[in-house]
Design a protein around this motif. Structure first.
Motif, PDB file in Angstrom:
ATOM      1  N   LYS A 140       1.808  14.998  56.562  1.00  0.00           N
ATOM      2  CA  LYS A 140       1.129  15.527  57.756  1.00  0.00           C
ATOM      3  C   LYS A 140       0.749  14.477  58.806  1.00  0.00           C
ATOM      4  O   LYS A 140       0.858  14.753  60.004  1.00  0.00           O
ATOM      5  CB  LYS A 140      -0.113  16.322  57.316  1.00  0.00           C
ATOM      6  CG  LYS A 140      -0.637  17.241  58.375  1.00  0.00           C
ATOM      7  CD  LYS A 140      -1.739  18.118  57.821  1.00  0.00           C
ATOM      8  CE  LYS A 140      -2.265  19.055  58.870  1.00  0.00           C
ATOM      9  NZ  LYS A 140      -3.373  19.874  58.360  1.00  0.00           N
ATOM     10  N   PRO A 141       0.314  13.268  58.414  1.00  0.00           N
ATOM     11  CA  PRO A 141      -0.013  12.294  59.468  1.00  0.00           C
ATOM     12  C   PRO A 141       1.174  11.919  60.364  1.00  0.00           C
ATOM     13  O   PRO A 141       1.003  11.187  61.330  1.00  0.00           O
ATOM     14  CB  PRO A 141      -0.505  11.072  58.674  1.00  0.00           C
ATOM     15  CG  PRO A 141      -1.037  11.636  57.407  1.00  0.00           C
ATOM     16  CD  PRO A 141      -0.125  12.790  57.080  1.00  0.00           C
ATOM     17  N   ALA A 157      -7.600  10.677  65.564  1.00  0.00           N
ATOM     18  CA  ALA A 157      -6.261  10.103  65.319  1.00  0.00           C
ATOM     19  C   ALA A 157      -5.153  11.007  65.867  1.00  0.00           C
ATOM     20  O   ALA A 157      -4.238  10.531  66.540  1.00  0.00           O
ATOM     21  CB  ALA A 157      -6.078   9.888  63.822  1.00  0.00           C
ATOM     22  N   ARG A 186      -9.414  13.263  55.192  1.00  0.00           N
ATOM     23  CA  ARG A 186      -8.452  12.220  55.555  1.00  0.00           C
ATOM     24  C   ARG A 186      -7.360  12.122  54.496  1.00  0.00           C
ATOM     25  O   ARG A 186      -7.564  12.477  53.337  1.00  0.00           O
ATOM     26  CB  ARG A 186      -9.166  10.862  55.662  1.00  0.00           C
ATOM     27  CG  ARG A 186     -10.215  10.848  56.734  1.00  0.00           C
ATOM     28  CD  ARG A 186     -10.915   9.532  56.788  1.00  0.00           C
ATOM     29  NE  ARG A 186      -9.958   8.437  56.950  1.00  0.00           N
ATOM     30  CZ  ARG A 186     -10.295   7.158  56.862  1.00  0.00           C
ATOM     31  NH1 ARG A 186     -11.514   6.807  56.588  1.00  0.00           N
ATOM     32  NH2 ARG A 186      -9.386   6.220  57.031  1.00  0.00           N
ATOM     33  N   GLY A 200      -5.206  22.941  46.982  1.00  0.00           N
ATOM     34  CA  GLY A 200      -5.216  21.835  47.958  1.00  0.00           C
ATOM     35  C   GLY A 200      -4.429  22.244  49.185  1.00  0.00           C
ATOM     36  O   GLY A 200      -3.398  21.651  49.506  1.00  0.00           O
ATOM     37  N   ASP A 260       3.695  26.734  47.620  1.00  0.00           N
ATOM     38  CA  ASP A 260       3.450  26.321  49.009  1.00  0.00           C
ATOM     39  C   ASP A 260       4.075  27.357  49.939  1.00  0.00           C
ATOM     40  O   ASP A 260       5.112  27.943  49.610  1.00  0.00           O
ATOM     41  CB  ASP A 260       4.024  24.928  49.295  1.00  0.00           C
ATOM     42  CG  ASP A 260       3.350  24.284  50.510  1.00  0.00           C
ATOM     43  OD1 ASP A 260       2.550  23.348  50.320  1.00  0.00           O
ATOM     44  OD2 ASP A 260       3.605  24.736  51.649  1.00  0.00           O
ATOM     45  N   ILE A 261       3.458  27.528  51.115  1.00  0.00           N
ATOM     46  CA  ILE A 261       4.032  28.494  52.072  1.00  0.00           C
ATOM     47  C   ILE A 261       5.316  27.951  52.697  1.00  0.00           C
ATOM     48  O   ILE A 261       6.135  28.722  53.168  1.00  0.00           O
ATOM     49  CB  ILE A 261       3.045  28.877  53.211  1.00  0.00           C
ATOM     50  CG1 ILE A 261       2.266  27.671  53.729  1.00  0.00           C
ATOM     51  CG2 ILE A 261       2.124  29.962  52.806  1.00  0.00           C
ATOM     52  CD1 ILE A 261       1.377  27.993  54.905  1.00  0.00           C
ATOM     53  N   GLY A 291       5.289  30.742  48.663  1.00  0.00           N
ATOM     54  CA  GLY A 291       4.389  31.864  48.938  1.00  0.00           C
ATOM     55  C   GLY A 291       3.046  31.386  49.445  1.00  0.00           C
ATOM     56  O   GLY A 291       2.709  30.210  49.335  1.00  0.00           O
ATOM     57  N   ALA A 297      -0.176  16.149  51.532  1.00  0.00           N
ATOM     58  CA  ALA A 297      -0.359  14.715  51.330  1.00  0.00           C
ATOM     59  C   ALA A 297      -0.917  14.427  49.931  1.00  0.00           C
ATOM     60  O   ALA A 297      -0.460  13.516  49.240  1.00  0.00           O
ATOM     61  CB  ALA A 297      -1.304  14.166  52.392  1.00  0.00           C
TER      62      ALA A 297
HETATM   63  C1  LIG Z   1      -0.968  14.471  63.617  1.00  0.00           C
HETATM   64  C2  LIG Z   1      -1.890  14.065  62.497  1.00  0.00           C
HETATM   65  C3  LIG Z   1      -2.176  12.727  62.289  1.00  0.00           C
HETATM   66  C4  LIG Z   1      -3.019  12.347  61.256  1.00  0.00           C
HETATM   67  N1  LIG Z   1      -3.254  11.028  61.065  1.00  0.00           N
HETATM   68  C5  LIG Z   1      -4.032  10.639  60.038  1.00  0.00           C
HETATM   69  C6  LIG Z   1      -4.271   9.272  59.790  1.00  0.00           C
HETATM   70  O1  LIG Z   1      -3.785   8.398  60.537  1.00  0.00           O
HETATM   71  N2  LIG Z   1      -5.044   8.920  58.730  1.00  0.00           N
HETATM   72  C7  LIG Z   1      -5.579   9.880  57.873  1.00  0.00           C
HETATM   73  O2  LIG Z   1      -6.249   9.516  56.903  1.00  0.00           O
HETATM   74  N3  LIG Z   1      -5.379  11.182  58.084  1.00  0.00           N
HETATM   75  C8  LIG Z   1      -4.623  11.591  59.140  1.00  0.00           C
HETATM   76  N4  LIG Z   1      -4.427  12.925  59.354  1.00  0.00           N
HETATM   77  C9  LIG Z   1      -5.085  13.890  58.423  1.00  0.00           C
HETATM   78  C10 LIG Z   1      -4.259  14.027  57.138  1.00  0.00           C
HETATM   79  O3  LIG Z   1      -2.969  14.453  57.479  1.00  0.00           O
HETATM   80  C11 LIG Z   1      -4.927  15.033  56.202  1.00  0.00           C
HETATM   81  O4  LIG Z   1      -6.236  14.601  55.915  1.00  0.00           O
HETATM   82  C12 LIG Z   1      -4.148  15.180  54.891  1.00  0.00           C
HETATM   83  O5  LIG Z   1      -2.822  15.627  55.159  1.00  0.00           O
HETATM   84  C13 LIG Z   1      -4.840  16.178  53.954  1.00  0.00           C
HETATM   85  O6  LIG Z   1      -4.063  16.332  52.820  1.00  0.00           O
HETATM   86  P1  LIG Z   1      -4.124  17.671  51.953  1.00  0.00           P
HETATM   87  O7  LIG Z   1      -3.240  17.458  50.773  1.00  0.00           O
HETATM   88  O8  LIG Z   1      -5.543  18.045  51.740  1.00  0.00           O
HETATM   89  O9  LIG Z   1      -3.521  18.798  52.900  1.00  0.00           O
HETATM   90  P2  LIG Z   1      -2.145  18.884  53.682  1.00  0.00           P
HETATM   91  O10 LIG Z   1      -1.445  17.590  53.711  1.00  0.00           O
HETATM   92  O11 LIG Z   1      -2.463  19.545  54.974  1.00  0.00           O
HETATM   93  O12 LIG Z   1      -1.291  19.898  52.788  1.00  0.00           O
HETATM   94  C14 LIG Z   1      -1.637  21.258  52.634  1.00  0.00           C
HETATM   95  C15 LIG Z   1      -0.449  22.014  52.064  1.00  0.00           C
HETATM   96  O13 LIG Z   1      -0.864  23.344  51.749  1.00  0.00           O
HETATM   97  C16 LIG Z   1       0.097  24.281  52.197  1.00  0.00           C
HETATM   98  N5  LIG Z   1      -0.608  25.545  52.437  1.00  0.00           N
HETATM   99  C17 LIG Z   1      -1.471  25.839  53.436  1.00  0.00           C
HETATM  100  N6  LIG Z   1      -1.958  27.084  53.293  1.00  0.00           N
HETATM  101  C18 LIG Z   1      -1.409  27.594  52.179  1.00  0.00           C
HETATM  102  C19 LIG Z   1      -1.514  28.835  51.485  1.00  0.00           C
HETATM  103  N7  LIG Z   1      -2.316  29.839  51.888  1.00  0.00           N
HETATM  104  N8  LIG Z   1      -0.776  29.035  50.357  1.00  0.00           N
HETATM  105  C20 LIG Z   1       0.055  28.064  49.916  1.00  0.00           C
HETATM  106  N9  LIG Z   1       0.193  26.853  50.528  1.00  0.00           N
HETATM  107  C21 LIG Z   1      -0.532  26.619  51.632  1.00  0.00           C
HETATM  108  C22 LIG Z   1       0.689  23.625  53.440  1.00  0.00           C
HETATM  109  O14 LIG Z   1       2.001  24.126  53.725  1.00  0.00           O
HETATM  110  C23 LIG Z   1       0.703  22.146  53.048  1.00  0.00           C
HETATM  111  O15 LIG Z   1       1.920  21.788  52.405  1.00  0.00           O
HETATM  112  C24 LIG Z   1      -3.601  13.336  60.404  1.00  0.00           C
HETATM  113  C25 LIG Z   1      -3.323  14.696  60.618  1.00  0.00           C
HETATM  114  C26 LIG Z   1      -2.485  15.064  61.653  1.00  0.00           C
HETATM  115  C27 LIG Z   1      -2.191  16.533  61.875  1.00  0.00           C
END
Ligand SMILES: Cc1cc2nc3c(=O)[nH]c(=O)nc-3n(C[C@H](O)[C@H](O)[C@H](O)COP(=O)(O)OP(=O)(O)OC[C@H]3O[C@@H](n4cnc5c(N)ncnc54)[C@H](O)[C@@H]3O)c2cc1C
Length: 429
Positions: free
Chosen positions: A44-45, A175, A324, A117, A36-37, A78, A11
């Protein structure tokens, strides 16, 4: 030329990589790489909609390789497993196919600036049986596996090969849990319209929550009550103040000595950062989150930045940013601005992030959407129904526009809108 590597195209990561890819990569000012893996991105939401088939992965997934070519970055598939900080390299695990064949050996990628991230994974809090018997919604693959399992179970009930109620337990009334519960009821309604012969009140769905309310993160108690009442109205059982102590093949044991029978358990009780972060030699907290300053720079290494669910970033009042979508996006974009500055001047002044809660919404499939906007201003504005649905959906719209630009992004959103009208409401294969 600086090499900037971003690990995690989620996200926050996708908005960051698009920003610096366009500003630095396309103009030849830096080499930008995304790791990314997965090979594609789904916001993700929306994973709970993917898990019930409301969302079509074919039209919603963004292919990293193609997006990178169009937006000035290189994509490497990866999993991050290590960092060699002395040589400024990250280490990626060997890549295997789903049938166990080695595709790529372990690799090392050079960086001058690194951004991590990689989001969060479900936290089982060490409760026995969660790993073995519960489904989680951390990755697209997990949502797809869960979809298959749910569809098979409905099919067994429709053909009479499975008798009695379809018992589902969702642990966690945040959520993810609440939206998943509503989606399952929506699926039950829709399958009947598609000719599935399902017993009346087939779905016996319980949400189990350790605290005293559903959606404990919502700022106002009347909003929490509105969500609670709607869940009851659509037929969901809500068990608050209930602590799960064990998950087994047949259900949940609780601290008060009860047993909640379930054919299917979905675990949405909270998150922690992936364990790999605690092995990188960088300072982490108890939830494996990387300790960072409000600029996104990690406390351990000035060349390494972080954001989103895997980052522990302090606020002036002593609290830390919540995991979030809103904070992931905003901090990721700020880290992008800081990297653009650092790329031209290593001593540039960096921006800091102060959290302003723009609001929280919960979407109960087509039953209702409830939430609060601009929570930072006099408690905010409470919304429900179509206006709330519009604001909720606008978060995804903004994400798509950030990834594809105003013209292409608008066309993609138009196609999504048409698809919602023309395609079946559920994807059944
Ligand atoms: C069903 C659901 C509903 C949600 N609803 C809400 C909502 O309504 N409002 C809200 O604010 N938040 C919501 N969330 C939470 C929100 O999705 C997360 O807070 C947000 O996606 C975090 O963003 P991020 O970029 O930190 O991580 P993510 O979006 O989780 O992205 C992480 C990325 O890292 C990659 N990755 C993971 N491990 C590795 C690794 N070792 N090496 C390389 N790549 C890797 C993954 O493939 C992914 O692409 C929800 C979550 C879920 C599961």
């Amino acid at each position: 030329m600086n090499k900037i590597v971003v690990v995690g195209g989620g996200a926050g990561g996708m908005e960051l990589i698009t920003k610096i890819g366009k500003r630095l990569g396309k103009t030849g000012k830096a080499e930008i790489t995304l790791v990314d893996i997965c090979n594609h991105h789904i916001w993700k939401p929306l994973l709970h909609e993917l898990a019930t088939g409301s969302l079509d992965e074919g039209t919603n997934a963004v292919d990293y390789q193609v997006h990178g070519t169009n937006n000035g970055y290189i994509y490497q598939r990866g999993a991050l497993t290590g960092i060699d900080r002395e040589n400024r390299q990250i280490i990626l695990a060997p890549l295997y196919s789903s049938d166990g064949r080695l595709i790529l050996n372990e690799r090392r990628l050079d960086y001058d600036y690194l951004v991590i991230g990689i989001g969060a994974i479900s936290n089982d809090f060490g409760i026995p049986g969660v790993k073995e018997h519960a489904f989680t919604l951390d990755l697209t693959e997990q949502a797809m596996t869960l979809r298959e399992r749910i569809q098979h179970q409905f099919m067994q009930h429709a053909t009479g090969q499975r008798q009695g109620k379809m018992k589902v337990a969702i642990v966690g009334a945040g959520a993810t849990g609440v939206e998943m519960a509503a989606e399952l009821h929506h699926m039950d309604h829709t399958l009947r319209r598609y000719g599935y012969q399902l017993e009346k009140d087939l779905l016996d769905l319980t949400i189990v929550e350790a605290s005293d309310s559903v959606m404990p993160a919502l700022p106002k108690s009347d909003l929490r009550k509105a969500v609670h009442d709607k869940l009851i109205e659509i037929g969901v059982k809500v068990a608050t103040n209930t602590m799960v102590t064990e998950v087994s093949e047949t259900g949940l044991s609780t601290k008060d000595g009860n047993f909640i029978e379930a054919d299917l358990v979905i675990w949405a009780a909270g998150v922690k950062a992936p364990e790999v972060l605690a092995t990188l030699g960088l300072e982490v907290n108890r939830a494996n989150q990387l300790m960072a300053a409000d600029t996104g720079r990690t406390l351990s290494d000035e060349r390494i930045f972080t954001f989103g669910d895997c980052a522990c970033i302090p606020q002036p009042d002593g609290s830390f940013l919540p995991p979030r979508g809103q904070t992931a996006r905003q901090v990721a974009l700020m880290v992008g601005t800081n990297l653009i500055r650092l790329n031209s001047n290593p001593n540039a002044k960096m921006d800091s992030y102060i959290y302003k809660d723009l609001g929280s919404f919960v979407n109960l499939a087509h039953f209702n959407t409830i939430g609060n906007m601009f929570s930072f201003f006099h408690g905010g504005l409470q919304l429900a129904g179509s206006p709330a649905r519009f604001v909720y959906a606008s978060l995804y719209r903004r994400h798509i526009l950030a990834l594809h630009g105003p013209l292409k992004g608008s066309m993609i959103l138009m196609i999504h809108g048409l698809n919602r009208l023309l395609r079946p409401q559920l994807k059944l294969w």
